[in-house]
Design an enzyme around this catalytic site. Structure first.
Site, PDB file in Angstrom:
ATOM      1  N   CYS A 106      35.552 -41.275  79.573  1.00  0.00           N
ATOM      2  CA  CYS A 106      34.602 -39.702  79.552  1.00  0.00           C
ATOM      3  C   CYS A 106      32.954 -40.201  80.435  1.00  0.00           C
ATOM      4  O   CYS A 106      32.064 -39.480  80.588  1.00  0.00           O
ATOM      5  CB  CYS A 106      34.930 -38.778  79.287  1.00  0.00           C
ATOM      6  SG  CYS A 106      36.173 -38.243  80.022  1.00  0.00           S
ATOM      7  N   HIS A 248      28.353 -34.339  82.056  1.00  0.00           N
ATOM      8  CA  HIS A 248      30.268 -34.600  82.937  1.00  0.00           C
ATOM      9  C   HIS A 248      31.366 -33.471  82.146  1.00  0.00           C
ATOM     10  O   HIS A 248      31.584 -32.381  80.970  1.00  0.00           O
ATOM     11  CB  HIS A 248      30.661 -35.390  81.218  1.00  0.00           C
ATOM     12  CG  HIS A 248      32.494 -35.577  80.895  1.00  0.00           C
ATOM     13  ND1 HIS A 248      32.977 -35.310  81.777  1.00  0.00           N
ATOM     14  CD2 HIS A 248      33.332 -35.789  79.820  1.00  0.00           C
ATOM     15  CE1 HIS A 248      34.322 -35.798  81.606  1.00  0.00           C
ATOM     16  NE2 HIS A 248      35.389 -36.101  80.536  1.00  0.00           N
ATOM     17  N   ASN A 278      38.538 -32.873  85.326  1.00  0.00           N
ATOM     18  CA  ASN A 278      37.843 -33.525  84.172  1.00  0.00           C
ATOM     19  C   ASN A 278      37.898 -34.900  84.931  1.00  0.00           C
ATOM     20  O   ASN A 278      39.783 -35.275  84.795  1.00  0.00           O
ATOM     21  CB  ASN A 278      38.129 -33.597  83.533  1.00  0.00           C
ATOM     22  CG  ASN A 278      37.453 -34.864  82.130  1.00  0.00           C
ATOM     23  OD1 ASN A 278      37.028 -35.431  82.995  1.00  0.00           O
ATOM     24  ND2 ASN A 278      38.032 -34.540  80.844  1.00  0.00           N
TER      25      ASN A 278
HETATM   26  N1  COA Z   1      48.774 -22.262  79.529  1.00  0.00           N
HETATM   27  C1  COA Z   1      48.239 -21.524  78.627  1.00  0.00           C
HETATM   28  N2  COA Z   1      48.733 -21.556  77.431  1.00  0.00           N
HETATM   29  C2  COA Z   1      48.247 -22.352  77.249  1.00  0.00           C
HETATM   30  C3  COA Z   1      47.646 -23.659  77.898  1.00  0.00           C
HETATM   31  C4  COA Z   1      48.614 -23.322  78.601  1.00  0.00           C
HETATM   32  N3  COA Z   1      47.831 -24.739  79.802  1.00  0.00           N
HETATM   33  N4  COA Z   1      47.365 -24.864  76.905  1.00  0.00           N
HETATM   34  C5  COA Z   1      47.677 -23.942  75.313  1.00  0.00           C
HETATM   35  N5  COA Z   1      47.945 -22.867  75.506  1.00  0.00           N
HETATM   36  C6  COA Z   1      48.323 -22.133  74.598  1.00  0.00           C
HETATM   37  C7  COA Z   1      48.744 -22.272  73.225  1.00  0.00           C
HETATM   38  O1  COA Z   1      49.869 -22.916  72.953  1.00  0.00           O
HETATM   39  C8  COA Z   1      48.331 -21.832  71.751  1.00  0.00           C
HETATM   40  O2  COA Z   1      49.491 -20.744  72.114  1.00  0.00           O
HETATM   41  P1  COA Z   1      49.519 -20.493  70.695  1.00  0.00           P
HETATM   42  O3  COA Z   1      48.295 -19.525  70.234  1.00  0.00           O
HETATM   43  O4  COA Z   1      50.600 -19.309  70.759  1.00  0.00           O
HETATM   44  O5  COA Z   1      49.454 -21.400  69.692  1.00  0.00           O
HETATM   45  C9  COA Z   1      47.280 -21.153  73.194  1.00  0.00           C
HETATM   46  O6  COA Z   1      47.142 -20.936  73.920  1.00  0.00           O
HETATM   47  C10 COA Z   1      45.400 -20.747  72.722  1.00  0.00           C
HETATM   48  O7  COA Z   1      45.552 -22.852  72.125  1.00  0.00           O
HETATM   49  P2  COA Z   1      44.312 -23.580  71.903  1.00  0.00           P
HETATM   50  O8  COA Z   1      44.401 -24.655  71.934  1.00  0.00           O
HETATM   51  O9  COA Z   1      43.607 -22.755  71.174  1.00  0.00           O
HETATM   52  O10 COA Z   1      43.513 -22.797  73.153  1.00  0.00           O
HETATM   53  P3  COA Z   1      41.635 -23.434  73.344  1.00  0.00           P
HETATM   54  O11 COA Z   1      41.577 -22.075  73.416  1.00  0.00           O
HETATM   55  O12 COA Z   1      41.249 -24.195  72.045  1.00  0.00           O
HETATM   56  O13 COA Z   1      42.213 -24.383  74.727  1.00  0.00           O
HETATM   57  C11 COA Z   1      41.335 -26.490  75.723  1.00  0.00           C
HETATM   58  C12 COA Z   1      42.079 -25.642  75.059  1.00  0.00           C
HETATM   59  C13 COA Z   1      41.886 -27.246  75.688  1.00  0.00           C
HETATM   60  C14 COA Z   1      41.384 -26.191  76.368  1.00  0.00           C
HETATM   61  C15 COA Z   1      39.931 -26.688  74.137  1.00  0.00           C
HETATM   62  O14 COA Z   1      40.664 -26.994  73.920  1.00  0.00           O
HETATM   63  C16 COA Z   1      39.012 -27.816  74.817  1.00  0.00           C
HETATM   64  O15 COA Z   1      38.425 -27.803  76.528  1.00  0.00           O
HETATM   65  N6  COA Z   1      39.047 -29.091  74.633  1.00  0.00           N
HETATM   66  C17 COA Z   1      38.758 -29.857  74.747  1.00  0.00           C
HETATM   67  C18 COA Z   1      39.508 -30.737  76.073  1.00  0.00           C
HETATM   68  C19 COA Z   1      38.222 -32.383  76.402  1.00  0.00           C
HETATM   69  O16 COA Z   1      37.422 -31.546  77.189  1.00  0.00           O
HETATM   70  N7  COA Z   1      38.689 -33.107  76.654  1.00  0.00           N
HETATM   71  C20 COA Z   1      38.461 -33.905  77.299  1.00  0.00           C
HETATM   72  C21 COA Z   1      37.313 -34.790  77.007  1.00  0.00           C
HETATM   73  S1  COA Z   1      36.406 -35.730  78.020  1.00  0.00           S
END
Ligand code: COA
Length: 325
Positions: A106, A248, A278
């Site tokens: 990215c 980004h 993304n």
């Molecule tokens: N739909 C519904 N629930 C979801 C889900 C989805 N698509 N994905 C995860 N969950 C659930 C999880 O299983 C978790 O459930 P639990 O509490 O029962 O275990 C809950 O939602 C919270 O998950 P969590 O991983 O803590 O969420 P978060 O607030 O950290 O958000 C991301 C997850 C991926 C959106 C966030 O971490 C993020 O944006 N990270 C950066 C990723 C990124 O940008 N990558 C590319 C970089 S170039």
């Protein structure tokens, strides 16, 4: 001198993903800001999108394709592992240009922009087309709700040249931390098959994207303000003078967190995540192109840009936009 973009026709809205995995629009929108993404379909290809994006940038710059010296395609998802940039050079009929791929996930577009600028700054080349294009849809595990909701496909490009006048790229900084690379990968599989009785060979194939979302999130909100802040200090630029924050497009919460660290108001924060998700190396030029064409970004505007992602890799650049409008 110009910018361009191209996106696939097929739109997949959040609720459609709910047919495949246990997710919903409310969760995706509130955690990421993403409402829909576009996916390359059977009648399209990454190279076609990248070619269209490049062509649009060249048209805006009003260049003859024969004057292009360099084409860099930033991508992690080439159609040909030997490189997809030569096919784009051929499609553009830019026979005088050297063309190659550059991979930095990215951060790829920013790394490619800085790379191209070095050729121009050295005086060895005059005109370059820098493309960011990715088709992560072919490497996403569509049954993994923690990653599949985030990504989409797209392409964007810029046309840059040396004019001998003021350097519009004020400064940049690029970073890599391979030790933390394990939190975001698109790795080869480790399958060895029999070649002859005495030897095996490794089968060429890749595993779907694997990501520790929380770690990547923490990395982005920590490192982007640091690298951008150091750059602003180095060039003694007050964050108030920034016309546009062009990050980004990974997650709206990341954009908001970085903007708030510099007290940049939301009207200056460019965001089109809602429509594309993304798109990896494509997000920055895709966003730039949208904001230039709808005349938000005007010639002479100061842009603070940062890319970040797998590697781990990240970077920042401060530049003036000097397109034809
Ligand atoms: N739909 C519904 N629930 C979801 C889900 C989805 N698509 N994905 C995860 N969950 C659930 C999880 O299983 C978790 O459930 P639990 O509490 O029962 O275990 C809950 O939602 C919270 O998950 P969590 O991983 O803590 O969420 P978060 O607030 O950290 O958000 C991301 C997850 C991926 C959106 C966030 O971490 C993020 O944006 N990270 C950066 C990723 C990124 O940008 N990558 C590319 C970089 S170039």
């Amino acid at each position: 001198m110009g910018c361009g973009s191209a996106t696939p026709q097929k739109i997949i809205i959040n609720d459609q993903l709910g047919q495949r995995v246990d997710t919903n629009d409310e969760w995706i929108q509130s955690r990421t800001g993403i409402g829909e993404r576009r996916i390359i379909g059977e009648s399209e290809s990454l190279v076609d999108l990248a070619t269209d994006a490049a062509l649009n940038a060249v048209k805006m710059a009003n260049w003859d394709v024969n004057t292009i010296d360099l084409i860099i395609l930033a991508t992690s998802t080439p159609e040909d592992l030997f490189g997809s940039a030569p096919k784009i050079q051929s499609n553009l009929e830019a026979s005088g240009a050297v063309a190659f791929d550059l991979t930095a996930a990215c951060s790829g577009f920013l790394f490619a922009l800085v790379t191209a600028s070095q050729y121009l700054a050295s005086g060895s080349m005059k005109r370059a087309v820098v493309i960011g294009a990715d088709q992560l849809s072919k490497w996403v595990d569509w049954d993994d709700r923690t990653t599949c909701v985030l990504f989409g496909d797209g392409a964007g490009a810029v046309a840059i040249e040396t004019t001998g006048a003021q350097n519009d790229l004020i400064g940049y900084d690029l970073k890599t931390d391979g030790k933390r690379g394990g939190c975001l990968n698109l790795s080869q599989s480790n399958v060895f098959l029999d070649l002859v009785e005495e030897a095996k060979y490794q089968k060429g194939e890749f595993l779907p994207i694997k990501m520790e979302g929380k770690e990547v999130y923490k990395f982005a909100v920590k490192e982007v303000p640091i690298i951008l802040g150091k750059l602003l200090d180095k060039y003694q630029i007050d964050s108030e003078s920034i016309d546009w924050l062009l990050l980004h497009q990974a997650n709206q919460r990341i954009l908001d967190a970085v903007a708030s660290r510099f007290s940049i108001p939301s009207r200056k924060v460019l965001s089109n995540l809602k429509h594309y998700g993304n798109t990896s190396a494509a997000t920055i030029p895709l966003m730039l192109d949208e904001a230039v064409r709808d005349q938000r970004i005007k010639s002479g505007d100061l842009i603070a840009c940062s890319g970040f992602g797998a590697g781990l890799s990240w970077g920042a650049a401060l530049f003036y936009w000097h397109g034809p409008y």
